[in-house]
Design an enzyme around this catalytic site. Sequence first.
Site, PDB file in Angstrom:
ATOM      1  N   GLN A 111      11.916  22.360  17.687  1.00 36.19           N
ATOM      2  CA  GLN A 111      12.497  22.979  18.813  1.00 36.19           C
ATOM      3  C   GLN A 111      11.385  23.356  20.104  1.00 36.19           C
ATOM      4  O   GLN A 111      11.943  23.151  21.230  1.00 36.19           O
ATOM      5  CB  GLN A 111      13.052  24.293  18.599  1.00 36.19           C
ATOM      6  N   LYS A 114      11.169  20.105  21.878  1.00 34.40           N
ATOM      7  CA  LYS A 114      12.567  19.684  22.475  1.00 34.40           C
ATOM      8  C   LYS A 114      12.639  20.489  23.917  1.00 34.40           C
ATOM      9  O   LYS A 114      13.116  20.202  24.704  1.00 34.40           O
ATOM     10  CB  LYS A 114      13.506  20.103  21.355  1.00 34.40           C
ATOM     11  N   LYS A 126      14.070  29.436  15.592  1.00 32.65           N
ATOM     12  CA  LYS A 126      15.112  28.882  14.920  1.00 32.65           C
ATOM     13  C   LYS A 126      15.704  30.121  13.686  1.00 32.65           C
ATOM     14  O   LYS A 126      14.728  30.691  13.290  1.00 32.65           O
ATOM     15  CB  LYS A 126      14.935  27.556  14.133  1.00 32.65           C
ATOM     16  N   GLY A 165      24.183  28.633  18.813  1.00 31.07           N
ATOM     17  CA  GLY A 165      24.792  27.918  17.575  1.00 31.07           C
ATOM     18  C   GLY A 165      23.931  26.689  16.857  1.00 31.07           C
ATOM     19  O   GLY A 165      23.069  26.210  17.426  1.00 31.07           O
ATOM     20  N   ASP A 166      24.330  26.506  15.640  1.00 31.93           N
ATOM     21  CA  ASP A 166      23.774  25.266  14.996  1.00 31.93           C
ATOM     22  C   ASP A 166      24.876  25.000  13.764  1.00 31.93           C
ATOM     23  O   ASP A 166      26.014  25.571  14.086  1.00 31.93           O
ATOM     24  CB  ASP A 166      22.220  25.318  14.468  1.00 31.93           C
ATOM     25  N   ASN A 240      30.587  19.810  16.085  1.00 36.07           N
ATOM     26  CA  ASN A 240      30.464  20.060  17.580  1.00 36.07           C
ATOM     27  C   ASN A 240      29.830  18.940  17.964  1.00 36.07           C
ATOM     28  O   ASN A 240      30.385  18.124  19.373  1.00 36.07           O
ATOM     29  CB  ASN A 240      29.730  21.373  17.636  1.00 36.07           C
ATOM     30  N   SER A 376      22.168  25.716  27.126  1.00 32.65           N
ATOM     31  CA  SER A 376      21.981  27.039  26.974  1.00 32.65           C
ATOM     32  C   SER A 376      21.027  27.713  27.629  1.00 32.65           C
ATOM     33  O   SER A 376      21.333  28.896  28.152  1.00 32.65           O
ATOM     34  CB  SER A 376      21.253  27.272  25.306  1.00 32.65           C
TER      35      SER A 376
HETATM   36  P1  NDP Z   1      28.571  21.716  12.795  1.00 35.26           P
HETATM   37  O1  NDP Z   1      28.569  22.521  11.875  1.00 35.26           O
HETATM   38  O2  NDP Z   1      29.662  21.611  13.812  1.00 35.26           O
HETATM   39  O3  NDP Z   1      28.932  20.141  12.255  1.00 35.26           O
HETATM   40  C1  NDP Z   1      28.072  19.721  11.224  1.00 35.26           C
HETATM   41  C2  NDP Z   1      28.666  18.413  10.644  1.00 35.26           C
HETATM   42  O4  NDP Z   1      27.765  17.794   9.749  1.00 35.26           O
HETATM   43  C3  NDP Z   1      29.958  18.525   9.742  1.00 35.26           C
HETATM   44  O5  NDP Z   1      30.787  17.455   9.921  1.00 35.26           O
HETATM   45  C4  NDP Z   1      29.253  18.622   8.490  1.00 35.26           C
HETATM   46  O6  NDP Z   1      30.601  18.289   7.354  1.00 35.26           O
HETATM   47  C5  NDP Z   1      28.157  17.782   8.533  1.00 35.26           C
HETATM   48  N1  NDP Z   1      27.148  18.069   7.525  1.00 35.26           N
HETATM   49  C6  NDP Z   1      26.700  19.298   7.446  1.00 35.26           C
HETATM   50  N2  NDP Z   1      25.606  19.239   6.730  1.00 35.26           N
HETATM   51  C7  NDP Z   1      25.773  17.848   5.819  1.00 35.26           C
HETATM   52  C8  NDP Z   1      25.287  17.701   4.681  1.00 35.26           C
HETATM   53  N3  NDP Z   1      24.114  18.369   4.049  1.00 35.26           N
HETATM   54  N4  NDP Z   1      25.866  16.312   4.440  1.00 35.26           N
HETATM   55  C9  NDP Z   1      26.604  15.747   4.757  1.00 35.26           C
HETATM   56  N5  NDP Z   1      27.306  16.028   6.049  1.00 35.26           N
HETATM   57  C10 NDP Z   1      26.799  17.453   6.711  1.00 35.26           C
HETATM   58  O7  NDP Z   1      27.135  21.405  13.595  1.00 35.26           O
HETATM   59  P2  NDP Z   1      26.733  20.644  14.840  1.00 35.26           P
HETATM   60  O8  NDP Z   1      27.550  19.732  15.138  1.00 35.26           O
HETATM   61  O9  NDP Z   1      26.320  21.776  15.594  1.00 35.26           O
HETATM   62  O10 NDP Z   1      25.414  20.296  14.301  1.00 35.26           O
HETATM   63  C11 NDP Z   1      25.092  18.902  13.601  1.00 35.26           C
HETATM   64  C12 NDP Z   1      23.494  18.568  14.002  1.00 35.26           C
HETATM   65  O11 NDP Z   1      23.307  18.709  15.262  1.00 35.26           O
HETATM   66  C13 NDP Z   1      22.590  19.472  13.195  1.00 35.26           C
HETATM   67  O12 NDP Z   1      21.530  18.508  12.789  1.00 35.26           O
HETATM   68  C14 NDP Z   1      22.163  20.303  14.146  1.00 35.26           C
HETATM   69  O13 NDP Z   1      20.941  20.798  13.991  1.00 35.26           O
HETATM   70  C15 NDP Z   1      22.039  19.395  15.573  1.00 35.26           C
HETATM   71  N6  NDP Z   1      22.000  20.196  16.677  1.00 35.26           N
HETATM   72  C16 NDP Z   1      23.058  20.867  17.093  1.00 35.26           C
HETATM   73  C17 NDP Z   1      23.290  21.474  18.392  1.00 35.26           C
HETATM   74  C18 NDP Z   1      24.262  22.063  18.848  1.00 35.26           C
HETATM   75  O14 NDP Z   1      24.346  22.514  20.174  1.00 35.26           O
HETATM   76  N7  NDP Z   1      25.412  22.397  18.074  1.00 35.26           N
HETATM   77  C19 NDP Z   1      22.129  20.908  19.375  1.00 35.26           C
HETATM   78  C20 NDP Z   1      21.245  20.269  18.893  1.00 35.26           C
HETATM   79  C21 NDP Z   1      21.183  19.967  17.651  1.00 35.26           C
HETATM   80  P3  NDP Z   1      31.080  19.497   6.654  1.00 35.26           P
HETATM   81  O15 NDP Z   1      31.798  20.114   7.566  1.00 35.26           O
HETATM   82  O16 NDP Z   1      32.002  18.816   5.564  1.00 35.26           O
HETATM   83  O17 NDP Z   1      29.751  20.180   5.928  1.00 35.26           O
END
Ligand code: NDP
Length: 444
Positions: A111, A114, A126, A165-166, A240, A376
């Site tokens: 982070q 980034k 984080k 969020g994350d 997301n 953000s």
């Molecule tokens: P969400 O919780 O909205 O979605 C995560 C997705 O990834 C879900 O489909 C989930 O499946 C899947 N997932 C999570 N853990 C695992 C795992 N161990 N194995 C396989 N699938 C997995 O999170 P986000 O979309 O917000 O985040 C996704 C990625 O993007 C992360 O790496 C996060 O750090 C990164 N990120 C997010 C940002 C944001 O603004 N939200 C900003 C920058 C980076 P299931 O529902 O079955 O667990």
Amino acid sequence: MSYVDEVIAGVKVKNAAEPEFIQAVEEVLESIRVVIESDEEKYRKLAFLERLTEPERIIMFRVPWIDDQGNVQVNRGYRVQFNSAIGPYKGGLRLHPSVYLGIIKFLGFEQVFKNSLTGLPIGGGKGGSDFDPKGKSDNEIMRFCQSFMTELYKYIGADEDVPAGDIGVGAREIGFLYGQYKRITNLYEGVLTGKGLSYGGSLARTQATGYGLLYLTQELLKLNGIDIAGKTAAVTGAGNVAIYAIEKAQQLGAKPVTCSDSTGWIYDPDGIDVALLKEIKEVKRARLTEYTAARPNAEYHEGKGVWNVKTDLYLPCATQNELPLEGAKKLVENGCIAVCEGANMPTTLDATKYLQENGVIFAPGKAANAGGVATSALEMSQNSERLSWTFEEVDAKLKQIMVNITHNIDNAARKYGMEGNYVAGANIAGFEKVADAMKAQGVV
Ligand code: NDP
């Protein structure tokens, strides 16, 4: 031994039980080696890399809460305030059973660079917990969030540390966290981002990470003389980032054909139906198996393996280390043009190396997914001004930021003779600003 190698060796000993953190540090330090070695003695004398790889502060705490059956549950909460050289700590909160200190440290370290790349004045942090939101009722989520904030509020503030969020933390969780912060402190301030629109949130924040990923992908392809329109794309994840990456890819004329969650993945040769995906994931919070019931041409596969689908682009948007060497080999075999990371560190180090050596355009998450934190920071600006910008204004700023990041990482790579190596470009460009600020602020 060179200074960089010395520090990597030290980090491995000191953080032996944290492989993800070691992986993130190795990637960054290898990339900035050329910068450090241009003035090695000075950096060594300042113990610069030791300071860069040691968080300013780690907060760990007990999170007790009561489930719907009346049982007391206990989770562990974390906030790692990694580096505040260029601004207040900023970075998300992750709720997932795999969370432990090493995950939060790797995410906090990433982070820092980034946030620097966005060009905005935000430091890196984080946090999160090993709490598993799956299967919990709204009331259980609320009680957990309230307990988590009852400890966390002591360490955060609009000019101090602003979480977001994350994984596992979306609008619902941010709402509960914000409510509790306000109740305890009596302050109505921009202490969290990703807030709802009725209480200080920014338009386009929900879409920002996925949209930003596609703006950067489009620009990077353009720099390489390639038009994104008409390209097929494999997206992983169904949260997301994935949902809004799919939506923007379609708007730019590309065709995303996959998505996945932790149990399996979908291949839809007609292109992912994003409205259906939103209904399943954002409204019903259900599993992806529901998708095939509504789309007879689509296939559902258990487990992993999205990389087996032949597409032009690969956009991993789920979690760390989801794309291993085996997957990278398949992508190269299938003629994949570019891998752009929506998730944080979704590609293992050996897979990244393989992709780069085989001519695949590779954009690392710290550049490609920076649109989330950038927006953000735009939310923080709106909160300070007590103003709300329109969706179009925020989206235009986001696009400009992503275009700037693309050119900055390209230029940084060129400056150090590593043209086309966007991992090096991102790490160097992110590092330079943080390094300047750290040097100016003395040994702190
Ligand atoms: P969400 O919780 O909205 O979605 C995560 C997705 O990834 C879900 O489909 C989930 O499946 C899947 N997932 C999570 N853990 C695992 C795992 N161990 N194995 C396989 N699938 C997995 O999170 P986000 O979309 O917000 O985040 C996704 C990625 O993007 C992360 O790496 C996060 O750090 C990164 N990120 C997010 C940002 C944001 O603004 N939200 C900003 C920058 C980076 P299931 O529902 O079955 O667990």
